[in-house]
Design an enzyme around this catalytic site. Structure first.
Site, PDB file in Angstrom:
ATOM      1  CB  CYS A 152      -1.162   0.294   1.275  1.00 22.37           C
ATOM      2  SG  CYS A 152      -1.932  -1.303   1.044  1.00 22.37           S
TER       3      CYS A 152
ATOM      4  CG  ASN B 123      -7.217  -1.595  -0.151  1.00 26.11           C
ATOM      5  OD1 ASN B 123      -5.931  -1.248  -0.592  1.00 26.11           O
ATOM      6  ND2 ASN B 123      -7.145  -1.936   1.509  1.00 26.11           N
TER       7      ASN B 123
ATOM      8  CG  HIS C 215      -3.310   3.268   0.817  1.00 26.69           C
ATOM      9  ND1 HIS C 215      -4.466   2.812  -0.243  1.00 26.69           N
ATOM     10  CD2 HIS C 215      -3.610   2.012   1.871  1.00 26.69           C
ATOM     11  CE1 HIS C 215      -4.111   1.393  -0.695  1.00 26.69           C
ATOM     12  NE2 HIS C 215      -3.795   1.018   1.029  1.00 26.69           N
TER      13      HIS C 215
END
Ligand code: ACO
Length: 349
Positions: A114, A306, A276
Site C-alpha cells: 500500500c 482498495n 491510501h
C-alpha cells in the site's frame, strides 16, 4: 537544487464493475456489512485473460505521458509499484518498458504494497533533485481479482480489494511555489506476518509446520506448495484486519504530522489530504484526529475498493480531474500497509 513536480497524471480502471451484492454468489457477506465496515459500494475487476497488472499500467502511463506534454521516448527512468505482478520475476517495470516500446532506460520495481506509490515518489524525488533524470515515469497497478480467496473463509480480505492503475510523470521544477517539499518513509518488520501472502515462497518456517511426508514430493530446487499450505489459504493474502486497523489509525496521523512539522505547516494549511484508500473508517478517523474538514480530504474507496499501490495516484488523478487540485495547493499523500510500511509526501501542486 530543483524540486520535483508532477507534470502529468493518469489512471485506468477496468470496465467490469462488481457490486457488493455481486460477491454474494461466492461468499456469505452483505452489502450492509461491507458498506458499514469499509465504505466500499463497488470495485472494478480486470478481464481475467486480456488484462494484466502491466497492461492496466500501460493505459495509465499513456495518459500521464500525454498530459506531461512529452512522448514515451522522453522517459529516462521507470518505477513500477505492485504486489500483484504479472510474473514472480522479472518485475512489471521491464514488461511495461517492452509493451510501450521504450528505449533501454532503467526500470525499477518497488515492493511496498500500500505504501508503494509513496516509496516510488520518494525514490524518484532523489533522482530528480540530483539531476540524474529529467522525466521519471511512476506506475502503480494491481490485479487483485486474480489472487483472492473468494470463499467465505477469505471474505475479510476479498471484499476490500479492487483492480486498477495510476501513473505520474515527474520532472524538475525551479518554480518557487511548486514541487515535492518532503517525503517520509517508515517500516516495522516485526508485524510482517499480520498482512502477508506466504506461499509460494522460500521461507522454510512456513514449510516446517507441514508433515514431513509432504516434503517427499518436493525435490531440491523445486518451488514447494503442499496441499496443507493451500488448505491453510497460504497461497492467498492473509490479514489480521483489526490489528492492521489499530496500527493504521496511529501511523497515518503520525506520518502526516511529521511532514507538516518538517515544513513548519499545520493541518489547517492543507488544501487536500489523499490517504491510501484502505478503509473509509480509517480515513475518517485520520480526518477527525487532524481536525480536517470534509473539503480537505479526498476519498473514492466507495467506487474502487482498495487498489493498494494504485489507490493514491487514482485518487489524486480523480481529484485533479474534478478541479480539486490547483496550482500552488498544498497536497499531502499518505499510506500505511503490509510490511508494515508507511509514509507521506507533502507537495505544492
Ligand atoms: N462479510 C460479513 N462478515 C464478515 C466479513 C464480510 N466480508 N468479513 C469479516 N466478517 C465477520 C467476521 O467473521 C467477524 O465475525 P464474528 O464476530 O462472528 O467472528 C466479524 O465480521 C468481525 O470481523 P473483524 O475482522 O473483526 O471485522 P472488522 O470490523 O475489523 O473489519 C476489516 C474487517 C474491514 C478488514 C478491517 O479490520 C480493516 O479494514 N482493517 C484494515 C485493513 C487495511 O487497512 N489493510 C491495509 C491495507 S492492505 C495492504 O497493505 C495490502
Amino acid at each position: 537544487m530543483p524540486k520535483t513536480k508532477i507534470a502529468g497524471i493518469g489512471y485506468y480502471v477496468p470496465k467490469q464493475i462488481i457490486s457488493n451484492n455481486d460477491l454474494l454468489q461466492y461468499m456469505e457477506t452483505s452489502d450492509e456489512w461491507i458498506q458499514e465496515r469499509t465504505g466500499i459500494k463497488e470495485r472494478r475487476y480486470a478481464h481475467r485473460t486480456e488484462e494484466t497488472t502491466t497492461t492496466m499500467g500501460v493505459e495509465a502511463a499513456k495518459i500521464a505521458i500525454e498530459r506531461a506534454g512529452i512522448t514515451k521516448d522522453d522517459i529516462d527512468f521507470i518505477i513500477f509499484a505492485t504486489l500483484s505482478p504479472d510474473y514472480y520475476f522479472p518485475g512489471c517495470g521491464v514488461l511495461l518498458q517492452r509493451a510501450m516500446k521504450m528505449g533501454e532506460v532503467g526500470a525499477l520495481d518497488i515492493r511496498n504494497q500500500c505504501s508503494g506509490f509513496i516509496y516510488s515518489l520518494s525514490v524518484a524525488d532523489q533522482f530528480i533533485k540530483t539531476g540524474m533524470y529529467k522525466n521519471i515515469l511512476i506506475v502503480a497497478s494491481e490485479k487483485h481479482s486474480f489472487g483472492l480467496d473468494f470463499s467465505t473463509r477469505g471474505r475479510n480480505i476479498s471484499v476490500i480489494f479492487g483492480d486498477g492503475a495510476g501513473a505520474v510523470v515527474l520532472q524538475p521544477t525551479e518554480v518557487a511555489n511548486q514541487g515535492i517539499l518532503s517525503t517520509h518513509l517508515h517500516s516495522d518488520g516485526e508485524s510482517a506476518e499480520m498482512l502477508a501472502m506466504f506461499n509460494p515462497g522460500t521461507h522454510a518456517n512456513h514449510w516446517m509446520d507441514q508433515p514431513a511426508a509432504d516434503f517427499e514430493d518436493a525435490s531440491i530446487g523445486q518451488m514447494f506448495m503442499s496441499h496443507q499450505m493451500i488448505d491453510k489459504a497460504q497461497n492467498f493474502p492473509n490479514m489480521d484486519g483489526p490489528a492492521v486497523f489499530k496500527k493504521a489509525v496511529v501511523k497515518f496521523p503520525e506520518v502526516i504530522s511529521e511532514a507538516l512539522i518538517k515544513n513548519n505547516l499545520l493541518p489547517k494549511d492543507l488544501n487536500l489530504l489523499i490517504p491510501h484508500q484502505a478503509n473509509l473508517r480509517i480515513a475518517q478517523y485520520v480526518q477527525k484526529k487532524l481536525q480536517l474538514t470534509d473539503d480537505q480530504v479526498f476519498n473514492n474507496i466507495d467506487k474502487y475498493g482498495n487498489t493498494t499501490a494504485a489507490s493514491i495516484p487514482i485518487a489524486l488523478c480523480e481529484a485533479w480531474e474534478q478541479g480539486k487540485v490547483k496550482d500552488g495547493d498544498l497536497i499531502c499523500l499518505a499510506a500505511f500497509g503490509s510490511g508494515f510500511t508507511w509514509g507521506s509526501a507533502l507537495m505544492r501542486w
